[in-house]
Design a protein around this motif. Structure first.
Motif, mmCIF file in Angstrom:
data_model
loop_
_atom_site.group_PDB
_atom_site.id
_atom_site.type_symbol
_atom_site.label_atom_id
_atom_site.label_comp_id
_atom_site.label_asym_id
_atom_site.label_seq_id
_atom_site.Cartn_x
_atom_site.Cartn_y
_atom_site.Cartn_z
ATOM 1 N N TYR A 185 0.796 -1.228 0.000
ATOM 2 C CA TYR A 185 0.000 0.000 0.000
ATOM 3 C C TYR A 185 0.832 1.284 0.000
ATOM 4 N N ARG A 186 2.147 1.211 -0.042
ATOM 5 C CA ARG A 186 2.954 2.411 0.128
ATOM 6 C C ARG A 186 3.185 3.193 -1.165
ATOM 7 N N ASN A 187 2.939 2.622 -2.320
ATOM 8 C CA ASN A 187 3.048 3.399 -3.557
ATOM 9 C C ASN A 187 1.768 3.232 -4.370
ATOM 10 N N ALA A 205 -3.864 1.680 7.463
ATOM 11 C CA ALA A 205 -2.676 0.855 7.211
ATOM 12 C C ALA A 205 -1.435 1.701 6.954
ATOM 13 N N GLY A 206 -1.641 2.934 6.482
ATOM 14 C CA GLY A 206 -0.498 3.811 6.255
ATOM 15 C C GLY A 206 -0.297 4.245 4.823
ATOM 16 N N ALA A 207 -1.315 4.086 3.984
ATOM 17 C CA ALA A 207 -1.198 4.547 2.601
ATOM 18 C C ALA A 207 -1.051 6.067 2.571
ATOM 19 N N LYS A 208 -0.359 6.563 1.570
ATOM 20 C CA LYS A 208 -0.112 8.000 1.470
ATOM 21 C C LYS A 208 -1.405 8.738 1.129
ATOM 22 N N VAL A 209 -1.602 9.844 1.816
ATOM 23 C CA VAL A 209 -2.838 10.611 1.647
ATOM 24 C C VAL A 209 -2.966 11.131 0.217
ATOM 25 N N LYS A 210 -1.857 11.548 -0.387
ATOM 26 C CA LYS A 210 -1.929 12.090 -1.748
ATOM 27 C C LYS A 210 -2.404 11.031 -2.739
ATOM 28 N N HIS A 211 -2.037 9.779 -2.500
ATOM 29 C CA HIS A 211 -2.511 8.706 -3.371
ATOM 30 C C HIS A 211 -4.015 8.497 -3.204
ATOM 31 N N LEU A 212 -4.474 8.569 -1.970
ATOM 32 C CA LEU A 212 -5.903 8.390 -1.713
ATOM 33 C C LEU A 212 -6.714 9.542 -2.304
ATOM 34 N N LEU A 213 -6.165 10.741 -2.257
ATOM 35 C CA LEU A 213 -6.860 11.896 -2.833
ATOM 36 C C LEU A 213 -6.979 11.764 -4.350
ATOM 37 N N SER A 237 0.941 -0.151 -6.019
ATOM 38 C CA SER A 237 0.615 -1.233 -5.080
ATOM 39 C C SER A 237 -0.822 -1.138 -4.572
ATOM 40 N N LEU A 238 -1.493 -0.018 -4.859
ATOM 41 C CA LEU A 238 -2.892 0.126 -4.461
ATOM 42 C C LEU A 238 -3.846 -0.532 -5.455
ATOM 43 N N ILE A 239 -3.307 -0.963 -6.592
ATOM 44 C CA ILE A 239 -4.170 -1.579 -7.606
ATOM 45 C C ILE A 239 -4.817 -2.874 -7.104
ATOM 46 N N PRO A 240 -4.055 -3.809 -6.494
ATOM 47 C CA PRO A 240 -4.696 -5.049 -6.012
ATOM 48 C C PRO A 240 -5.833 -4.832 -5.020
#
Length: 327
Positions: A68-70, A111-119, A73-76
């Motif tokens: 989940y850190r890049n 879990a610690g995913a980056k906020v900018k990715h979630l935005l 890796s959020l694709i799955p």
């Protein structure tokens, strides 16, 4: 085992969707929705059990930091979410669809995913909303539009409702039949208006247990499941509603405490996931009851009638308790 349960529920959801195209056995369609399996005298709703399986599978996947850190890796985890979400949308079960994406984003954040990715993902989802809107059935769009079309506090029609009645193009965009709007209070808006009336009639202390017009007479459709909160307010008033919310807050707080103190990452994410699930489901159900969001058909945990919902909630609490005992 975590993914075995997940894929088993996916198979059941796929079975339900197939019934839209070919006549599948054991499928019970109600009000245009294919959400229930019927085997003999037993009936259950796979999408309810999917919530449980989804939290467990997602927690299992997120236990590794590299998942989940890049952005790539959020694709799955999004595939884990979007595929069943699409199947549930086809049933259709709008309530569960509305529930899944907030749960996913919340668990990724925990879990610690980056906020900018979630935005970025939230922005993409917002851009896809027009496509989702056009793919909705007319009655679903009417449910969404009903939030904006409901009466004002003084009982008069809203500004948008007045405009829709005068402009057919706007009515078509919102999926609203202008003729139905003229009888909105006894037609498309009947359930919502009666729900708010039941809540208001409870006052501070309520009408009393099993008393009051909304208990004695069937003024409120689906009062035993989706709109059970309106009956809670009707019978026990504002005080009863606050007490119920306090009990929910205790449940969620205990789940969060277990998640925070667990040494097992997998167990911690499960407890946090169910805390988020309960929070969002409670928020959505109560909000739709008072007219803040569209009517979705989402139950109020532990209160609404429904065997599948109750069983899933009990399983969730049992798993949280097991995680807490193993700390």
């Amino acid at each position: 085992m975590s993914f075995a349960i997940y894929w088993a529920t996916i198979a059941l959801l796929f079975w339900l969707v197939l019934d839209k195209f070919i006549d599948m056995p054991f499928v019970n369609a109600k009000h245009g929705s294919r959400c229930w399996f019927v085997i003999g005298s037993m009936q259950f709703q796979p999408s309810e059990f999917f919530k449980f399986a989804y939290i467990v599978a997602l927690a299992w996947h997120l236990r590794y930091r590299s998942n989940y850190r890049n952005l790539t890796s959020l694709i799955p985890p999004f595939i884990l979410t979007l595929f069943p979400m699409f199947l549930i949308y086809l049933e259709p079960d709008l309530g569960t669809v509305m529930l899944m994406m907030p749960v996913l984003l919340s668990m990724l954040f925990i879990a610690g995913a980056k906020v900018k990715h979630l935005l970025v993902i939230i922005l993409l989802a917002a851009m896809a909303f027009p496509v989702l809107w056009l793919g909705m059935e007319d009655y679903q769009r009417m449910r969404v539009s009903s939030v904006l079309l409901q009466n004002k506090i003084d009982g008069g029609p809203s500004w948008l409702r007045t405009k829709v009645e005068k402009h057919p193009a706007l009515a078509s965009l919102l999926g609203v039949n202008p003729e139905r709007l003229r009888n909105w209070d006894i037609g498309a808006g009947y359930q919502l208006s009666r729900s708010k009336l039941a809540i208001a009639s409870g006052g501070f202390a309520g009408q009393g247990y099993r008393t009051g017009p909304f208990i004695k007479y069937k003024f409120l459709p689906d009062r035993h499941n989706d709109f059970i909160f309106a009956l809670v307010c009707h019978q026990w008033g504002f005080a009863g509603a606050v007490l119920l919310l306090c009990l929910y807050a205790m449940l969620i707080a205990c789940s969060i405490e277990i998640a925070a103190s667990s040494f097992d990452t997998f167990g911690s994410y499960i407890a946090a996931g169910f805390a988020v699930l309960f929070s969002i489901q409670i928020l959505i159900n109560i909000s739709m009851t008072i007219g803040l969001i569209p009517i979705t058909g989402l139950t109020l945990p532990f209160i609404s009638y429904g065997g599948s919902s109750i069983m899933t909630n009990i399983m969730s609490i049992g798993l949280i308790n097991s995680i807490g005992r193993s700390r």
